[in-house]
Write a protein that holds these residues in place. Structure first.
Motif, PDB file in Angstrom:
ATOM      1  N   THR A 248      -7.751   8.554   3.647  1.00  0.00           N
ATOM      2  CA  THR A 248      -6.940   7.507   4.456  1.00  0.00           C
ATOM      3  C   THR A 248      -5.712   7.234   3.881  1.00  0.00           C
ATOM      4  OG1 THR A 248      -9.069   6.793   5.277  1.00  0.00           O
ATOM      5  CG2 THR A 248      -7.253   5.532   6.024  1.00  0.00           C
TER       6      THR A 248
ATOM      7  N   PRO B  56      -4.695   9.853  23.704  1.00  0.00           N
ATOM      8  CA  PRO B  56      -4.882  10.796  22.541  1.00  0.00           C
ATOM      9  C   PRO B  56      -5.862  10.116  21.868  1.00  0.00           C
ATOM     10  CG  PRO B  56      -2.729   9.741  22.229  1.00  0.00           C
ATOM     11  CD  PRO B  56      -3.281   9.256  23.509  1.00  0.00           C
ATOM     12  N   ALA B  57      -6.818  11.023  20.921  1.00  0.00           N
ATOM     13  CA  ALA B  57      -7.908  10.537  20.079  1.00  0.00           C
ATOM     14  C   ALA B  57      -7.516   9.334  19.215  1.00  0.00           C
ATOM     15  CB  ALA B  57      -8.261  11.365  19.334  1.00  0.00           C
ATOM     16  N   SER B  58      -6.295   9.232  18.856  1.00  0.00           N
ATOM     17  CA  SER B  58      -5.875   8.322  17.604  1.00  0.00           C
ATOM     18  C   SER B  58      -5.980   6.800  18.590  1.00  0.00           C
ATOM     19  CB  SER B  58      -4.351   8.569  17.180  1.00  0.00           C
ATOM     20  OG  SER B  58      -3.554   8.739  18.316  1.00  0.00           O
ATOM     21  N   GLU B  59      -5.668   6.801  19.756  1.00  0.00           N
ATOM     22  CA  GLU B  59      -5.708   5.621  20.686  1.00  0.00           C
ATOM     23  C   GLU B  59      -7.143   5.268  21.253  1.00  0.00           C
ATOM     24  OE1 GLU B  59      -3.183   3.343  21.236  1.00  0.00           O
ATOM     25  OE2 GLU B  59      -1.633   4.627  20.345  1.00  0.00           O
TER      26      GLU B  59
ATOM     27  N   PRO C 113      -2.417   2.353  10.764  1.00  0.00           N
ATOM     28  CA  PRO C 113      -2.104   3.842  11.248  1.00  0.00           C
ATOM     29  C   PRO C 113      -3.352   4.498  11.866  1.00  0.00           C
ATOM     30  CG  PRO C 113      -1.909   3.841   9.118  1.00  0.00           C
ATOM     31  CD  PRO C 113      -1.998   2.415   9.314  1.00  0.00           C
ATOM     32  N   SER C 114      -4.618   3.847  11.577  1.00  0.00           N
ATOM     33  CA  SER C 114      -5.824   4.442  12.447  1.00  0.00           C
ATOM     34  C   SER C 114      -6.883   3.485  12.239  1.00  0.00           C
ATOM     35  CB  SER C 114      -6.194   5.819  11.850  1.00  0.00           C
ATOM     36  OG  SER C 114      -6.688   5.687  10.473  1.00  0.00           O
TER      37      SER C 114
ATOM     38  N   ASP D 176      -9.645   4.137  10.765  1.00  0.00           N
ATOM     39  CA  ASP D 176     -10.149   4.620   9.236  1.00  0.00           C
ATOM     40  C   ASP D 176      -9.323   3.575   8.418  1.00  0.00           C
ATOM     41  OD1 ASP D 176     -12.193   6.686   9.203  1.00  0.00           O
ATOM     42  OD2 ASP D 176     -10.769   7.678  10.631  1.00  0.00           O
ATOM     43  N   ALA D 177      -7.993   3.717   8.741  1.00  0.00           N
ATOM     44  CA  ALA D 177      -7.073   2.950   8.060  1.00  0.00           C
ATOM     45  C   ALA D 177      -7.646   1.360   7.984  1.00  0.00           C
ATOM     46  CB  ALA D 177      -5.324   2.941   8.061  1.00  0.00           C
TER      47      ALA D 177
ATOM     48  N   ARG E   4       0.938  -1.278   0.136  1.00  0.00           N
ATOM     49  CA  ARG E   4      -0.047   0.156   0.002  1.00  0.00           C
ATOM     50  C   ARG E   4       0.844   1.260   0.120  1.00  0.00           C
ATOM     51  NH1 ARG E   4      -4.744  -1.511   1.213  1.00  0.00           N
ATOM     52  NH2 ARG E   4      -3.561  -3.270   2.111  1.00  0.00           N
TER      53      ARG E   4
ATOM     54  N   PRO F 104     -10.716   7.577  21.070  1.00  0.00           N
ATOM     55  CA  PRO F 104     -11.005   8.756  20.978  1.00  0.00           C
ATOM     56  C   PRO F 104     -12.273   9.265  21.910  1.00  0.00           C
ATOM     57  CG  PRO F 104     -12.130   7.168  19.412  1.00  0.00           C
ATOM     58  CD  PRO F 104     -10.773   6.619  19.921  1.00  0.00           C
TER      59      PRO F 104
ATOM     60  N   SER G  55     -20.154  11.518  22.907  1.00  0.00           N
ATOM     61  CA  SER G  55     -18.776  11.259  22.718  1.00  0.00           C
ATOM     62  C   SER G  55     -18.431   9.549  21.999  1.00  0.00           C
ATOM     63  CB  SER G  55     -18.272  11.119  24.130  1.00  0.00           C
ATOM     64  OG  SER G  55     -18.101  12.403  24.654  1.00  0.00           O
TER      65      SER G  55
ATOM     66  N   GLY H 202      -7.169  -6.292   2.223  1.00  0.00           N
ATOM     67  CA  GLY H 202      -5.979  -6.762   2.566  1.00  0.00           C
ATOM     68  C   GLY H 202      -5.860  -7.391   3.650  1.00  0.00           C
TER      69      GLY H 202
ATOM     70  N   GLN I  39     -10.218   0.917   5.553  1.00  0.00           N
ATOM     71  CA  GLN I  39      -9.792   1.068   4.180  1.00  0.00           C
ATOM     72  C   GLN I  39      -9.265  -0.230   3.681  1.00  0.00           C
ATOM     73  OE1 GLN I  39      -8.977   4.369   2.497  1.00  0.00           O
ATOM     74  NE2 GLN I  39      -8.850   3.017   0.710  1.00  0.00           N
ATOM     75  N   ILE I  40      -8.057  -0.861   4.675  1.00  0.00           N
ATOM     76  CA  ILE I  40      -7.568  -2.043   4.291  1.00  0.00           C
ATOM     77  C   ILE I  40      -8.303  -3.249   4.213  1.00  0.00           C
ATOM     78  CG2 ILE I  40      -5.880  -3.762   5.068  1.00  0.00           C
ATOM     79  CD1 ILE I  40      -4.221  -1.372   6.498  1.00  0.00           C
TER      80      ILE I  40
ATOM     81  N   GLU J 109     -13.847  15.794  19.710  1.00  0.00           N
ATOM     82  CA  GLU J 109     -15.196  16.039  19.266  1.00  0.00           C
ATOM     83  C   GLU J 109     -15.664  17.170  18.356  1.00  0.00           C
ATOM     84  OE1 GLU J 109     -18.995  15.510  22.027  1.00  0.00           O
ATOM     85  OE2 GLU J 109     -17.210  14.453  22.868  1.00  0.00           O
TER      86      GLU J 109
ATOM     87  N   ASP K 176       2.344   8.204   8.143  1.00  0.00           N
ATOM     88  CA  ASP K 176       2.771   7.837   9.289  1.00  0.00           C
ATOM     89  C   ASP K 176       4.199   6.862   9.082  1.00  0.00           C
ATOM     90  OD1 ASP K 176       1.419   6.692  11.915  1.00  0.00           O
ATOM     91  OD2 ASP K 176       1.937   4.764  11.074  1.00  0.00           O
TER      92      ASP K 176
ATOM     93  N   ARG L 273     -18.430   3.957   7.216  1.00  0.00           N
ATOM     94  CA  ARG L 273     -17.518   3.268   6.232  1.00  0.00           C
ATOM     95  C   ARG L 273     -17.873   1.829   6.088  1.00  0.00           C
ATOM     96  NH1 ARG L 273     -12.025   6.705   5.608  1.00  0.00           N
ATOM     97  NH2 ARG L 273     -11.852   5.115   4.129  1.00  0.00           N
TER      98      ARG L 273
ATOM     99  N   ASP M 135     -10.241  -2.883   0.788  1.00  0.00           N
ATOM    100  CA  ASP M 135      -9.254  -3.136  -0.354  1.00  0.00           C
ATOM    101  C   ASP M 135      -9.006  -4.796  -0.185  1.00  0.00           C
ATOM    102  OD1 ASP M 135      -9.427  -0.661  -0.923  1.00  0.00           O
ATOM    103  OD2 ASP M 135      -7.402  -0.194  -0.035  1.00  0.00           O
TER     104      ASP M 135
ATOM    105  N   ASN N 174      -6.192  15.012  17.989  1.00  0.00           N
ATOM    106  CA  ASN N 174      -5.975  14.143  19.106  1.00  0.00           C
ATOM    107  C   ASN N 174      -6.504  14.722  20.456  1.00  0.00           C
ATOM    108  OD1 ASN N 174      -4.786  11.536  18.533  1.00  0.00           O
ATOM    109  ND2 ASN N 174      -2.929  12.579  17.647  1.00  0.00           N
TER     110      ASN N 174
END
Lengths: 297, 592
Positions: free
Chosen positions: A187, B50-53, B448-449, B451-452, A2, B55, B527, B461, B455-456, A176, A194, B476, B459, A172
């Motif tokens: 994406t 953090p939101a990536s870990e 990485p997220s 969303d990813a 990818r 939300p 939330s 994957g 996506q994978i 909200e 990354d 999604r 696809d 991060n």
């Protein structure tokens, strides 16, 4: 796989863009001349390129161990960045001051998101690479040397800040209200970002500092490349806005990024005649020491 | 807690004092004034992910911070990387407040680990709040030795006390959202793969023998130590590498969720006054070829009780699964394959929890009892190498073995052909788990997220998300016909944790007032985007007393209505609890 695909797409598009602008902005005469003189030009820039190589290797190492080191010794400033950002728009909205990034995202449309995502990834790479091509095509070596030193300074100072300050971007914290628009909408780009960067490397914004550096450098070569100035400035402004619009950086990161750009260009101009060396740094350092001790005496 | 301008104030007073002395004026008044400490606005920091870990956690934290600021408390949200956050909270005990998920399995006995006073100095999920209450300690001990309605009543009483004292504030139970494809493997349990036995319920559809899974966080790629608390959540992945004696059954999958005897071939319960069990250990090797014996089991319980094995003056217990280990009173190795375990409880269902700890190979872990050091320098604090080892090339006895890994990127596990699941020594294990080997290999890849991740999957994957996903990716998933959304309710809950060692959080009235700054209905609706249920109690179902069942309003109700915060009411409550205001700032005497 990818990652390879997305990077391939990125390289392909940027090369096409570069080829196109090189023909228009640089012009046929300079291209022909460069083909004749490329050996001398390489020779004139070689020590600077070596320097950039050293900086990039140092940068790679620092980025690998940086995050862990930075969580151990760094200062956590996410909360402070949020507070400062919350004050920036005070002059415009004294009653109910919004967060700069939230305010920017309140104007989001799908078209704007597409544009800023494109600028953040493709426009940025193009904006940084084109000066290297264009200045290589100039007969005098100073602009190219200046560019290399300025880029190197950006990276060195940036990476140092990333170790000293640990912070997350608005996407991060204000989960909200501010969205990581780039990554939720496009994406695929995340596989690239990354791989080259870490999410706690936000202060200052290197995207901003590098883009503004390219624009400031464009102004220093306005005589040779008048057409490049408006393009560089428009792109740089777009890149700066995109870092905030996409929820990746705080406005404060962008402001400090711009200051870093100004500083880096000053350094670049200072060293366009002779490259900075370790010896020179030591000399300057001892001068500094003697000045300080002289004053205290 | 940080106090800002106190120093300046004192310097100013010192200047005043100088002037006063010079004029030899009202020196007495100045001395009286100087002898008093200054006051300053109270400031608190809320640590979270953090939101990536996560939300949800950061959203709950920012809402709470907004409301606390409105009440005149200077509040800052501090998003921190997971391993650093859990080291701060669970090991260094360095925090004011935090918002995170408690990795609960829904067992009432977990409350004992969370709140038992003698655990306040230990590291791990046992009493991270530093909360002490002697009456509660008694109740927590008693519930272990009671059964039936008596025990239920006792658990109700414990939770009523928890809500009254607020050592932590429960906010909600999130749903576990999974995304799976079923064109290569099907038979996914609700929510996607969860506990290790789930993986063996899968059914291969095509000819593909490698299961591709996506990770939302990279912890298992960096650290595979089954007792490193800052890297473990529920031990879902280390559970593939290390076998427990018994796996609990899954209530949402089976009609009669009997425990699955795993490394134990049989468990024979004995005794009434003092409960014990004789465990027959299956014939199976460790991944390095050494045989698993009853000695290893005895070693595991001794070692988890004190990872220094007596080398330190005070024991250094495991920070993870500590409560379970404390249920074992003594072990007695009968022969190579049999061991008798005596329990500290008379209740069989409680004692069974002790059987769900990862059994460790003695020949590897007994070398890890030395004090942890960096380049020969011992660092302060009782820490053994066992607690800090990253254990990348994990050697367990589990159905999967470690092959290859790239920190932050990926992890490859391979089916361990000598495991009892595959060698026919699988008596008492339900057929569905052992009749076929659905895959030969699992490839975990860090996306990485979230969303990813989707996506994978879109696809083609990968086959499924290995962790829970955030609600924002649901549209999604639903848009893609090949990827299915699957959900399950969880026992783990979001909560606000207070450091009860620090003033003013030591004051239950203060904590009770803070608890009223969070609106659970809005938290779940906004939330969690609706994927969860609000709750004031840490347990579910029959364990919750009637007055704590969620009915739209908490016993400690939110200040305000429909998410609109009423700061006047909050300030009034703080004042009633004895706190003072200077204008709209809550002020306290400087403590430094």
């Amino acid at each position: 796989m990818r990652l390879v695909f997305v990077v391939g797409q990125l390289v392909g598009s940027v090369v096409l863009l570069l080829a196109f602008t090189t023909v228009i902005v640089v012009g046929r005469d300079r291209i022909v001349e460069t083909r004749r003189e490329y050996r001398q030009r390489f020779a004139a820039a070689a020590p600077y390129v070596g320097l950039l190589g050293v900086v990039l290797v140092a940068n790679k190492i620092a980025r690998d161990i940086g995050p862990d080191l930075s969580w151990l010794v760094g200062i956590r400033i996410t909360g402070w960045l949020e507070r400062i950002d919350g004050l920036l728009l005070w002059p415009f909205f004294p009653d109910d001051t919004p967060q700069a990034v939230v305010w920017l995202q309140s104007m989001a449309t799908p078209e704007l998101t597409a544009y800023f995502s494109f600028v953040y990834v493709y426009g940025y790479v193009y904006l940084l690479v084109f000066p290297l091509v264009a200045y290589f095509a100039l007969s005098r070596p100073e602009p190219l040397r200046r560019t290399i030193v300025a880029y190197g300074t950006n990276y060195l100072v940036g990476v140092l800040c990333y170790v000293v300050f640990v912070a997350y971007g608005p996407r991060n914290l204000l989960a909200e209200q501010a969205e990581g628009l780039l990554f939720s909408q496009y994406t695929q780009y995340q596989f690239v970002t990354d791989a080259v960067n870490h999410e706690t490397n936000v202060f200052p914004s290197l995207h901003t500092s590098m883009a503004v550096t390219a624009a400031l450098l464009a102004w220093t070569t306005r005589e040779e490349y008048p057409l490049w100035v408006p393009v560089a400035v428009a792109l740089a402004v777009s890149v700066v806005v995109s870092t905030m619009y996409l929820g990746i950086h705080w406005a404060t990161d962008a402001i400090f990024g711009a200051l870093l750009a100004w500083f880096s260009v000053r350094v670049g101009t200072r060293f366009e005649e002779t490259p900075p060396t370790l010896d020179g740094a030591r000399r300057r350092f001892s001068t500094l020491l003697s000045v300080i001790s002289g004053r205290t005496r | 807690m940080v106090f800002g301008s106190g120093g300046r104030r004192r310097a100013f007073l010192a200047g005043v004092a100088g002037a006063a002395t010079a004029t030899a004026g009202c020196l007495g008044n100045v001395r009286n004034l100087l002898g008093r400490q200054g006051v300053d606005q109270l400031s608190l920091s809320i640590a979270t992910l953090p939101a990536s870990e996560d939300p949800y956690a950061v959203r709950i934290a920012t809402r709470l911070a907004d409301n606390l600021r409105a009440s005149g408390i200077e509040t800052m949200v501090d998003p921190v990387r997971p391993d650093v956050l859990f080291r701060d909270i669970l090991i260094n005990q360095d925090f004011d407040l935090y918002v995170a998920r408690y990795p609960s399995h829904g067992a009432p006995d977990e409350l004992r680990s969370m709140l038992y006073s003698p655990y306040a100095e230990e590291s791990g999920w046992q009493n991270p709040f530093g909360f002490t209450d002697l009456t509660l300690d008694d109740l927590l001990d008693q519930q272990r030795s009671t059964e039936g309605a008596d025990r239920i009543g006792m658990i109700h009483e414990i939770q009523r006390r928890v809500v009254r004292e607020q050592p932590f504030t429960v906010v909600c139970f999130p749903d576990h959202l999974g995304a799976v494809r079923d064109d290569r493997f099907d038979g996914w349990p609700p929510g996607g793969p969860g506990r290790p036995p789930d993986y063996f319920r899968l059914h291969r559809v095509g000819s593909e023998t490698t299961l591709q899974l996506l990770l939302g966080n990279d912890r298992i790629t960096r650290n595979r130590n089954p007792i490193a608390v800052e890297y473990r959540n529920q031990g879902k992945f280390t559970g593939l590498l290390y076998d427990p004696l018994v796996w609990p059954g899954r209530e949402d999958v089976e009609a009669s969720p009997d425990p699955i005897p795993w490394l134990a071939r049989t468990v024979a319960w004995e005794g009434d006054e003092t409960l014990s069990a004789t465990v027959q250990v299956r014939e199976t090797p460790w991944h390095d070829g050494e045989p698993v014996t009853a000695e290893d089991v005895a070693f595991t319980y001794e070692f988890l009780g004190d990872t220094s094995l007596g080398e330190f003056e005070t024991p250094v217990p495991t920070p993870w699964r500590r409560g379970r280990v404390s249920l074992v009173d003594a072990t007695d190795v009968l022969d190579d394959r049999r061991i008798r375990i005596a329990f500290t409880t008379r209740n069989r269902s409680v004692a069974r929890r002790a059987l769900v700890v990862p059994i460790l190979p003695r020949h590897i872990w007994r070398e890890r009892t030395d004090p942890a050091d960096i380049a020969g320098i011992e660092l302060g604090g009782p820490t053994t190498q066992a607690l800090v080892a990253s254990n990348e090339a994990a050697v367990g006895s589990g159905p999967l073995q470690f092959v290859d890994g790239d920190a932050g990127e990926s992890l490859s596990l391979e089916a361990f052909p000598d495991h009892f699941l595959y060698t026919g020594r699988n008596e008492n294990i339900p057929d569905r788990l052992s009749e076929e080997r659905p895959f030969d290999r699992i490839e975990f890849t860090v996306a990485p997220s979230h969303d990813a991740v989707v996506q994978i999957l879109s696809d083609d994957g990968a086959d499924a998300a290995a962790d829970g996903l955030r609600a924002s990716v649901v549209p999604r998933i639903v848009r893609d016909d090949d990827v299915s959304l699957t959900t399950r309710a969880t026992a783990s809950f979001y909560h606000i944790g207070y450091n009860c060692r620090r003033a003013p959080l030591v004051d239950p009235n203060f904590r009770r007032t803070i608890a009223r700054h969070i609106d659970r209905e809005t938290a779940v609706l906004d939330s969690l985007e609706g994927y969860g249920i609000p709750s004031e109690a840490p347990l579910k179902g029959q364990w919750v007393p009637d007055n704590l069942l969620w009915d739209g309003e908490a016993n400690l109700p939110f200040f305000g209505t429909d998410g609109e915060f009423d700061e006047e009411a909050a300030m009034e409550a703080f004042q009633e609890a004895g706190y003072q205001y200077d204008g709209d700032r809550l002020i306290r005497r400087e403590t430094t």
